[in-house]
Design a protein around this motif. Structure first.
Motif, mmCIF file in Angstrom:
data_model
loop_
_atom_site.group_PDB
_atom_site.id
_atom_site.type_symbol
_atom_site.label_atom_id
_atom_site.label_comp_id
_atom_site.label_asym_id
_atom_site.label_seq_id
_atom_site.Cartn_x
_atom_site.Cartn_y
_atom_site.Cartn_z
ATOM 1 N N ASP A 16 -16.766 36.099 -23.988
ATOM 2 C CA ASP A 16 -15.670 35.870 -23.035
ATOM 3 C C ASP A 16 -16.158 35.069 -21.823
ATOM 4 N N VAL A 17 -17.331 35.433 -21.293
ATOM 5 C CA VAL A 17 -17.881 34.701 -20.138
ATOM 6 C C VAL A 17 -18.241 33.281 -20.579
ATOM 7 N N ARG A 21 -16.844 29.581 -19.211
ATOM 8 C CA ARG A 21 -17.815 28.630 -18.657
ATOM 9 C C ARG A 21 -17.806 27.307 -19.408
ATOM 10 N N ASN A 38 -22.688 38.447 -12.945
ATOM 11 C CA ASN A 38 -21.579 37.580 -13.348
ATOM 12 C C ASN A 38 -20.271 38.342 -13.239
ATOM 13 N N LEU A 40 -16.195 38.343 -14.220
ATOM 14 C CA LEU A 40 -15.257 37.763 -15.181
ATOM 15 C C LEU A 40 -13.878 38.329 -14.872
ATOM 16 N N TYR A 42 -9.885 38.708 -16.111
ATOM 17 C CA TYR A 42 -8.932 38.634 -17.224
ATOM 18 C C TYR A 42 -7.518 38.571 -16.673
ATOM 19 N N PRO A 47 -9.667 36.190 -20.997
ATOM 20 C CA PRO A 47 -10.669 35.802 -19.996
ATOM 21 C C PRO A 47 -10.318 34.427 -19.435
ATOM 22 N N THR A 50 -14.428 32.882 -14.006
ATOM 23 C CA THR A 50 -15.749 33.497 -13.892
ATOM 24 C C THR A 50 -16.523 32.895 -12.724
ATOM 25 N N ARG A 52 -20.835 33.459 -10.680
ATOM 26 C CA ARG A 52 -22.050 34.292 -10.635
ATOM 27 C C ARG A 52 -22.699 34.223 -9.263
#
Ligand SMILES: CC(C)(COP(=O)(O)OP(=O)(O)OC[C@H]1O[C@@H](n2cnc3c(N)ncnc32)[C@H](O)[C@@H]1OP(=O)(O)O)[C@@H](O)C(=O)NCCC(=O)NCCS
Length: 150
Positions: A16-17, A21, A38, A40, A42, A47, A50, A52
């Protein structure tokens, strides 16, 4: 429904991440992944956003903040940024830094980031002192006649 999820440093990043990305940045892995938290987000179980945060060179760094193009403009990028700043604040960050494309400078300056330099690739490096982190939405609002202030 909007939901957030954290991945701690060293935790395996799910597809999902990586899919968000790679849709936004065209690449999925990153050198900072082993040390980064990270976030994320939804939207209705999809998803969509994102970003980090990691520690390096005496500062917390933010990177990879991205929202799928069809889902932009709904304050999901803002949510990711605030989640990351909350993480920095909860670690008593002295400084938060990031590098971003010139056209996103305004997105970060809304929450107090200031440009400090240009990188050779044409990106902008921005910084925010830890004591200037404000997650209060009203703090940066220019409306003076808001009933909530009275
Ligand atoms: C930058 C990005 C994350 C913004 O996400 P988004 O979900 O579309 O933005 P939001 O809806 O959360 O915007 C929040 C606020 O910032 C403003 N904003 C959004 N993008 C902006 C930009 N590029 N410049 C200035 N302001 C911006 C919005 O107008 C909104 O303002 P408001 O609170 O007054 O309504 C998204 O455009 C993106 O993924 N870009 C490509 C990846 C990238 O360049 N990331 C940044 C560097 S890592």
């Amino acid at each position: 429904m909007v939901q957030g999820k954290w991945f701690s440093p060293g935790e395996t990043l799910t597809a999902d991440v990586l899919s968000v990305r790679s849709s936004v940045f065209g690449a999925s892995g990153n050198n900072s992944d082993p040390e980064a938290w990270n976030a994320l987000v939804y939207l209705d179980d999809r998803p969509v956003a994102t970003g980090r945060i990691w520690w390096s060179d005496n500062a917390f760094w933010l990177g990879g903040i991205g929202v799928l193009p069809p889902d932009r403009g709904q304050h999901l990028g803002d949510l990711v940024l605030r989640l990351l700043l909350y993480k920095a604040q909860s670690h008593f960050a002295r400084e938060v830094r990031l590098r971003c494309p010139l056209e996103t400078e305004g997105f970060f300056s809304r929450l107090g980031f200031q440009s400090v330099s240009r990188t050779p690739s044409g990106h902008v490096e921005m910084a925010l002192a830890g004591h200037d982190i404000s997650l209060d939405s009203c703090h940066h609002c220019k409306k003076q006649d808001c009933p909530n202030r009275k």
